[in-house]
Design a protein around this motif. Structure first.
Motif, PDB file in Angstrom:
ATOM      1  N   PHE A  76       0.847  -1.190   0.000  1.00 11.75           N
ATOM      2  CA  PHE A  76       0.000   0.000   0.000  1.00 11.75           C
ATOM      3  C   PHE A  76       0.887   1.246   0.000  1.00 11.75           C
ATOM      4  N   SER A  77       0.271   2.350  -0.379  1.00  4.94           N
ATOM      5  CA  SER A  77       1.001   3.595  -0.594  1.00  4.94           C
ATOM      6  C   SER A  77       0.896   4.532   0.615  1.00  4.94           C
ATOM      7  N   PRO A  78       1.698   5.610   0.640  1.00  6.09           N
ATOM      8  CA  PRO A  78       1.642   6.562   1.743  1.00  6.09           C
ATOM      9  C   PRO A  78       0.224   7.091   1.963  1.00  6.09           C
ATOM     10  N   GLY A  79      -0.104   7.309   3.229  1.00  6.99           N
ATOM     11  CA  GLY A  79      -1.428   7.799   3.577  1.00  6.99           C
ATOM     12  C   GLY A  79      -2.402   6.698   3.941  1.00  6.99           C
ATOM     13  N   THR A  80      -2.061   5.437   3.666  1.00  6.01           N
ATOM     14  CA  THR A  80      -2.931   4.322   4.025  1.00  6.01           C
ATOM     15  C   THR A  80      -2.749   4.006   5.511  1.00  6.01           C
ATOM     16  N   VAL A  81      -3.774   4.270   6.301  1.00  3.55           N
ATOM     17  CA  VAL A  81      -3.744   3.871   7.710  1.00  3.55           C
ATOM     18  C   VAL A  81      -3.922   2.357   7.761  1.00  3.55           C
ATOM     19  N   HIS A  82      -3.012   1.661   8.410  1.00  5.68           N
ATOM     20  CA  HIS A  82      -3.073   0.200   8.430  1.00  5.68           C
ATOM     21  C   HIS A  82      -2.933  -0.331   9.853  1.00  5.68           C
ATOM     22  N   ARG A  83      -3.729  -1.359  10.104  1.00  6.80           N
ATOM     23  CA  ARG A  83      -3.762  -2.000  11.429  1.00  6.80           C
ATOM     24  C   ARG A  83      -3.707  -3.509  11.218  1.00  6.80           C
ATOM     25  N   LEU A  84      -2.705  -4.158  11.787  1.00  2.00           N
ATOM     26  CA  LEU A  84      -2.576  -5.615  11.667  1.00  2.00           C
ATOM     27  C   LEU A  84      -3.349  -6.313  12.775  1.00  2.00           C
ATOM     28  N   ILE A  85      -4.143  -7.300  12.363  1.00  2.45           N
ATOM     29  CA  ILE A  85      -4.912  -8.122  13.283  1.00  2.45           C
ATOM     30  C   ILE A  85      -4.335  -9.533  13.261  1.00  2.45           C
ATOM     31  N   ASN A  86      -4.027 -10.068  14.426  1.00  2.00           N
ATOM     32  CA  ASN A  86      -3.425 -11.394  14.555  1.00  2.00           C
ATOM     33  C   ASN A  86      -4.492 -12.384  15.027  1.00  2.00           C
ATOM     34  N   THR A  87      -4.822 -13.357  14.169  1.00  2.16           N
ATOM     35  CA  THR A  87      -5.771 -14.390  14.570  1.00  2.16           C
ATOM     36  C   THR A  87      -5.089 -15.736  14.798  1.00  2.16           C
ATOM     37  N   GLY A  88      -3.772 -15.800  14.618  1.00  2.00           N
ATOM     38  CA  GLY A  88      -3.067 -17.057  14.857  1.00  2.00           C
ATOM     39  C   GLY A  88      -1.621 -17.024  14.417  1.00  2.00           C
ATOM     40  N   ASP A  89      -0.718 -16.583  15.316  1.00  3.36           N
ATOM     41  CA  ASP A  89       0.734 -16.629  15.060  1.00  3.36           C
ATOM     42  C   ASP A  89       1.121 -15.935  13.756  1.00  3.36           C
ATOM     43  N   LEU A  90       0.590 -14.753  13.514  1.00  3.03           N
ATOM     44  CA  LEU A  90       0.855 -14.053  12.262  1.00  3.03           C
ATOM     45  C   LEU A  90       2.316 -13.621  12.182  1.00  3.03           C
ATOM     46  N   HIS A  91       2.969 -14.032  11.098  1.00  2.00           N
ATOM     47  CA  HIS A  91       4.410 -13.834  10.906  1.00  2.00           C
ATOM     48  C   HIS A  91       4.611 -13.250   9.513  1.00  2.00           C
ATOM     49  N   ILE A  92       5.203 -12.070   9.445  1.00  2.39           N
ATOM     50  CA  ILE A  92       5.284 -11.312   8.196  1.00  2.39           C
ATOM     51  C   ILE A  92       6.706 -10.837   7.946  1.00  2.39           C
ATOM     52  N   LEU A  93       7.134 -10.889   6.691  1.00  6.65           N
ATOM     53  CA  LEU A  93       8.328 -10.182   6.247  1.00  6.65           C
ATOM     54  C   LEU A  93       7.849  -8.856   5.680  1.00  6.65           C
ATOM     55  N   THR A  94       8.238  -7.760   6.302  1.00  5.74           N
ATOM     56  CA  THR A  94       7.830  -6.450   5.812  1.00  5.74           C
ATOM     57  C   THR A  94       8.909  -5.896   4.895  1.00  5.74           C
TER      58      THR A  94
END
Length: 242
Positions: A76-94
């Motif tokens: 997503f691009s600048p200005g996108t408000v983002h909130r991560l929700i974890n429903t089970g051991d969420l593992h991300i490479l950002t």
């Protein structure tokens, strides 16, 4: 003492990467996860390595909810408000555009507008204190909860078609980071722009039949920073020194 790393090329595209284990802390709206925020000049991408969850986003297009599971890719691009929700051991490479700028304050957390509009109050709210792991965890959770308070003040009107509060937040976020833009421009010029200009020069060389730059081939081996992981905005972070 950690040995000095060899000098070499920037990470491809002059992006930054981090390994993110999303917080499992519960919120007062029944979710578990990280701190809502936006970036003012950088695109951000997620490559989901494991677990399940969602990313909730606010933008001029309204509210969106995207499911995340192993193999999901989203950016997503600048200005996108983002909130991560974890429903089970969420593992991300950002993957962050403009490596260095997010670390220099490109991200603005969705604290209530009166906090974001006051640079001193914002700095106090966003800064984690020195202390034990437990003390820092408590502070990171309080920071997350304050950002969710501000996020909900944006979400409800936006769902009713009212973009006014989001636009006010955008204006406050821009004013908050404005004093840093000169420093950011210098950093961007020395990293991202230099990388682009290097590619331009290499293309010109190849067009002329000159392959001399291939003799400068190099490998850079990044060193992971020691545990424990840092308390990031959205979870516990593993980053690499390059």
């Amino acid at each position: 003492m950690t040995p000095a790393l060899p000098q070499g090329p920037a990470f491809p595209g002059s992006v930054g990467i981090s390994d993110l284990r999303v917080y499992e802390w519960e919120t007062d709206d029944g979710h578990h996860g990280g701190t809502p925020h936006l970036h003012t000049v950088s695109n951000e991408g997620y490559v989901v390595a494991g677990g399940t969850g969602e990313v909730h986003t606010l933008s001029s297009d309204g509210f969106a909810r995207d499911p995340l599971s192993a193999g999901s890719v989203l950016w997503f691009s600048p200005g996108t408000v983002h909130r991560l929700i974890n429903t089970g051991d969420l593992h991300i490479l950002t993957v962050m555009q403009n490596s260095g700028l997010p670390e220099a304050g490109d991200a603005v957390l969705t604290f209530p507008l009166d906090v974001v509009s006051d640079a001193d109050r914002y700095q106090e709210a966003v800064t984690l204190p020195d202390g034990s792991e437990s003390e820092r965890a408590d502070a990171a959770r309080r920071r997350r909860d304050l950002a969710i308070e501000g996020y909900r003040a944006l979400l409800s009107p936006l769902q009713d078609g009212d973009r006014g509060p989001l636009e006010e937040f955008y204006a406050a976020a821009a004013a908050l980071v404005q004093p840093r833009v000169e420093q950011w421009t210098k950093l961007w010029s020395e990293t991202v722009l230099t990388d682009v200009e290097t590619t331009r020069a290499q293309l010109a060389s190849l067009a002329a039949g000159d392959a001399a730059h291939l003799a400068d081939a190099a490998v850079v081996r990044a060193v992971p920073r020691p545990e424990p992981r840092a308390f990031g905005m959205c979870g516990r972070l593993q980053v690499w020194d390059t």
